[in-house]
Design a protein around this motif. Structure first.
Motif, mmCIF file in Angstrom:
data_model
loop_
_atom_site.group_PDB
_atom_site.id
_atom_site.type_symbol
_atom_site.label_atom_id
_atom_site.label_comp_id
_atom_site.label_asym_id
_atom_site.label_seq_id
_atom_site.Cartn_x
_atom_site.Cartn_y
_atom_site.Cartn_z
ATOM 1 N N LEU A 22 0.815 -1.227 0.000
ATOM 2 C CA LEU A 22 0.000 0.000 0.000
ATOM 3 C C LEU A 22 0.845 1.272 0.000
ATOM 4 O O LEU A 22 0.438 2.299 -0.552
ATOM 5 C CB LEU A 22 -0.928 0.029 1.231
ATOM 6 C CG LEU A 22 -2.053 -1.002 1.262
ATOM 7 C CD1 LEU A 22 -2.817 -0.926 2.587
ATOM 8 C CD2 LEU A 22 -3.027 -0.789 0.106
ATOM 9 N N LEU A 44 -0.422 6.310 1.587
ATOM 10 C CA LEU A 44 -1.011 5.379 0.628
ATOM 11 C C LEU A 44 -0.619 5.819 -0.781
ATOM 12 O O LEU A 44 -0.737 7.001 -1.121
ATOM 13 C CB LEU A 44 -2.545 5.395 0.788
ATOM 14 C CG LEU A 44 -3.342 4.508 -0.164
ATOM 15 C CD1 LEU A 44 -3.005 3.032 0.030
ATOM 16 C CD2 LEU A 44 -4.848 4.720 0.052
ATOM 17 N N SER A 150 -5.514 -5.410 -2.068
ATOM 18 C CA SER A 150 -5.059 -4.501 -0.995
ATOM 19 C C SER A 150 -5.589 -3.083 -1.234
ATOM 20 O O SER A 150 -6.115 -2.442 -0.318
ATOM 21 C CB SER A 150 -3.529 -4.459 -0.926
ATOM 22 O OG SER A 150 -3.020 -5.756 -0.793
ATOM 23 N N MET A 151 -5.444 -2.615 -2.489
ATOM 24 C CA MET A 151 -5.876 -1.244 -2.784
ATOM 25 C C MET A 151 -7.398 -1.121 -2.673
ATOM 26 O O MET A 151 -7.898 -0.110 -2.197
ATOM 27 C CB MET A 151 -5.384 -0.859 -4.182
ATOM 28 C CG MET A 151 -5.311 0.609 -4.437
ATOM 29 S SD MET A 151 -4.642 1.605 -3.074
ATOM 30 C CE MET A 151 -3.083 2.082 -3.701
ATOM 31 N N ALA A 154 -8.163 -0.637 0.886
ATOM 32 C CA ALA A 154 -7.814 0.719 1.337
ATOM 33 C C ALA A 154 -8.851 1.727 0.829
ATOM 34 O O ALA A 154 -9.262 2.630 1.570
ATOM 35 C CB ALA A 154 -6.422 1.089 0.841
#
Ligand code: BGO
Length: 271
Positions: A22, A44, A150-151, A154
């Protein structure tokens, strides 16, 4: 104004891998104040106003280890805008113990159901939608090692933070405990913030020393609290901390039955 997102999870659930994915090269490493526990933060990727904080790996939000205390203090006092709770999908039952506590904090939570490449390889099936619906929060399937999901986790956390969409725990303890928690919440009215009510009520029911030091009840409120706790202990014939722990495990066992289909026999979830 920047958005603060915390990564929380058990040791070895893939937090470092996701944190690196990230934040890329924009990381700074230091220590948590007053202790030699490593603190990692970073921006980020593609979002210079979003700060990701990697919390120490923990199994519980109890006050027994330095890592737990650091994580608790950060989550309660600094209050991130959202939490990404990494859950190792290959060790779901054990990891969900922490999840049930994180959801009680009154902070928006996204669950990153990690190691999904390994879960798929094993042939096991986890119904992420059912799991999210049962827990009352969003679940994103991830494989941090492969940079998958993962993104998305987030970005979901950013959206929840912006909407201040606090996760409300769906899990209820048994009737005697819920009645005690309500009575403790009444004792705390005006003392703790509305969104912290459940967290403090559960911790006070457990006679958590750190929380008791922080809350500083007067003697008559202390006596009332003790009466509330000991009457449930008598009824259920167990100490309050064990009552909470056992009821959490019972809840997780049921959740596993509903949401997980194991390939191999002899495992905890349904065949
Ligand atoms: C080793 N999938 C798979 N397959 N592995 C993952 C995933 C995933 O989604 N995410 C993380 N891992 P940490 P904490 C290792 O280091 O991020 C792996 O404690 C090894 N190392 O690569 O460190 C990750 O920060 C030698 O594996 O977790 C790491 O939460 C052999 O899970 C481990 C095999 O991840 C823990 C694995 C020398």
């Amino acid at each position: 104004m920047s958005i603060k997102i915390a990564l929380a999870g058990n040791p070895n659930c893939g937090k470092t891998t996701m944190f690196n994915d990230l934040t890329g090269s924009s990381q700074y490493v230091g220590n948590w104040p007053g202790v030699t526990v490593e603190k990692k933060e970073g921006k980020l990727k593609g979002h210079k106003d979003v700060i990701i904080t990697d919390l120490p790996g923990i199994y519980s939000l109890s006050p027994y280890t330095l890592e737990e205390v650091v994580s608790r203090n950060y989550l309660i006092n600094e209050r991130p805008d959202a939490i990404i709770n990494l859950v190792d999908g290959t060790n779901l039952e054990r990891n969900l113990y922490l999840t049930t506590q994180i959801i009680e904090l009154g902070i928006p939570v996204v669950i990153a159901l990690n190691m999904m490449d390994l879960v798929e390889k094993s042939g096991d099936k986890i119904d992420a939608k059912k799991l999210g619906a049962a827990l009352g929060c969003e679940v994103v399937e991830t494989s941090a090692l492969k940079g998958k999901g993962s993104m998305e986790a987030a970005e979901k956390a950013i959206r929840l933070a912006a909407a201040k969409a606090v996760s409300a725990p769906r899990h209820e303890f048994g009737k005697p405990v819920e009645e005690a928690l309500k009575a403790i919440a009444d004792l705390n009215e005006g003392v703790v913030k509305q969104e912290h009510t459940r967290w403090y009520a559960v911790k006070m029911f457990e006679r958590d020393e750190k929380v008791m030091e922080e809350i500083r009840l007067d003697q008559s409120a202390k006596d009332r609290l003790e009466t509330i706790i000991s009457s449930v202990e008598k009824e259920l014939d167990d100490d309050s901390e064990s009552i909470i722990t056992n009821e959490r495990y019972d809840y997780i066992t049921n959740l596993m039955k509903k949401c997980v289909h194991k390939q191999r026999k002899g495992m905890t979830a349904s065949d």
